[in-house]
Write a protein that holds these residues in place. Structure first.
Motif, PDB file in Angstrom:
ATOM      1  N   ILE A  41     -12.748 -46.406 -21.374  1.00 48.11           N
ATOM      2  CA  ILE A  41     -13.939 -46.845 -20.646  1.00 48.11           C
ATOM      3  C   ILE A  41     -14.309 -45.750 -19.659  1.00 48.11           C
ATOM      4  O   ILE A  41     -13.485 -45.304 -18.861  1.00 48.11           O
ATOM      5  N   GLN A  57      -7.913 -54.871 -21.458  1.00 54.26           N
ATOM      6  CA  GLN A  57      -8.564 -53.782 -22.159  1.00 54.26           C
ATOM      7  C   GLN A  57      -7.645 -52.567 -22.269  1.00 54.26           C
ATOM      8  O   GLN A  57      -8.107 -51.439 -22.327  1.00 54.26           O
ATOM      9  N   ASP A  83      -8.320 -49.236 -24.583  1.00 59.20           N
ATOM     10  CA  ASP A  83      -9.731 -48.911 -24.730  1.00 59.20           C
ATOM     11  C   ASP A  83     -10.099 -47.801 -23.747  1.00 59.20           C
ATOM     12  O   ASP A  83      -9.591 -47.736 -22.639  1.00 59.20           O
TER      13      ASP A  83
END
Length: 87
Positions: free
Chosen positions: A62, A57, A60
Motif C-alpha cells: 500500500i 492487510q 499487501d
C-alpha cells in the motif's frame, strides 16, 4: 469575649476542614485517576482497532501519498519604489 469566640470558631473550622481533607482527598484523587484511566482506555481501544485493520492487510503493498499544499505565491506583490537618501 466575642473576639475570643470568633477566633475559636475559625480555628475549629480550620482543623475540621483539615481532617475532612485527609479523609476525602485520597478518595477524590482515586476517583479522578479511575476516570482518567477509563478515558485513556476508550481512546486506546479506538487506536487498537485501527491497528487491527492494518494487520489484516499483511503482505499487501500500500502506497499512501501525503498531500502537499500548493503555495499561492504570485510574482506581482506590488510596486517597487526606489528611495534616494537626502543629505
Amino acid at each position: 469575649m466575642g473576639f475570643l469566640k470568633t477566633i475559636l470558631i475559625v480555628l475549629l473550622v480550620y482543623y475540621l476542614l483539615k481532617i475532612l481533607a485527609k479523609w476525602f482527598a485520597p478518595r477524590m484523587f482515586r476517583y479522578a485517576a479511575k476516570k482518567t484511566e477509563e478515558h485513556f482506555k476508550e481512546k486506546f481501544e479506538g487506536f487498537a482497532e485501527q491497528n487491527n485493520k492494518n494487520e489484516e492487510q499483511i503482505g499487501d503493498v500500500i502506497i499512501e501519498k501525503k498531500t502537499t499544499k500548493k503555495k499561492n505565491t504570485s510574482k506581482n506583490v506590488g510596486e517597487y519604489i526606489d528611495f534616494e537618501e537626502i543629505e
